[in-house]
Design an enzyme around this catalytic site. Structure first.
Site, PDB file in Angstrom:
ATOM      1  N   CYS A   6       0.763  -1.427   0.112  1.00  0.00           N
ATOM      2  CA  CYS A   6       0.145   0.013   0.014  1.00  0.00           C
ATOM      3  C   CYS A   6       0.932   1.171   0.052  1.00  0.00           C
ATOM      4  CB  CYS A   6      -0.908  -0.031   1.196  1.00  0.00           C
ATOM      5  SG  CYS A   6      -1.577   1.464   1.455  1.00  0.00           S
ATOM      6  N   CYS A   7       0.365   2.452  -0.676  1.00  0.00           N
ATOM      7  CA  CYS A   7       1.352   3.613  -0.662  1.00  0.00           C
ATOM      8  C   CYS A   7       0.177   4.744  -1.088  1.00  0.00           C
ATOM      9  CB  CYS A   7       2.406   3.158  -1.830  1.00  0.00           C
ATOM     10  SG  CYS A   7       1.605   3.117  -3.653  1.00  0.00           S
ATOM     11  N   CYS A   8       0.651   5.826  -1.413  1.00  0.00           N
ATOM     12  CA  CYS A   8      -0.178   6.931  -1.559  1.00  0.00           C
ATOM     13  C   CYS A   8      -0.987   6.897  -3.090  1.00  0.00           C
ATOM     14  CB  CYS A   8       0.499   8.150  -1.578  1.00  0.00           C
ATOM     15  SG  CYS A   8       1.231   8.959   0.122  1.00  0.00           S
ATOM     16  N   GLY A  10       0.927   4.866  -5.851  1.00  0.00           N
ATOM     17  CA  GLY A  10       1.134   3.546  -6.482  1.00  0.00           C
ATOM     18  C   GLY A  10       2.374   3.989  -7.547  1.00  0.00           C
TER      19      GLY A  10
END
Length: 102
Positions: A6-8, A10
């Protein structure tokens, strides 16, 4: 093993996913590895065996840890140094360790 990151948005994590996939292939490991933005985690976590959070979303750890506990999916934050280096091999090892410790 199914590894969800998971990231802000991608972008940077997609590069890390590529490096993790390359490391898994070199080791002949059959892992599915993908990254999603924050708002997609709640629907994607059911497909995952582990959830790794990018350092930039560590502030979401408690919320995703609670969700992971409900779904039986361990959650951790990727080491900032390994993330910065885009060290796919070490981040893959982190995911495997998390999975094996559950």
């Amino acid at each position: 093993m199914n590894i969800l990151l998971c990231c802000c948005a991608g972008m940077s994590t997609s590069l890390l996913v590529s490096k993790m996939k390359r490391s898994a292939a070199e080791q002949k490991l059959d892992h599915t590895i993908w990254a999603v933005p924050i708002d997609a985690v709640s629907r994607e976590i059911t497909k995952a065996d582990v959830l790794l959070l990018g350092p930039q979303v560590r502030y979401m750890f408690n919320e995703f840890k609670e969700l992971g506990d409900k779904k039986g999916v361990p959650v951790t934050v990727i080491d900032t140094v390994q993330y910065g280096k885009m060290n796919g091999h070490e981040v893959l090892r982190t995911a495997e360790q998390l999975y094996n410790d559950k």
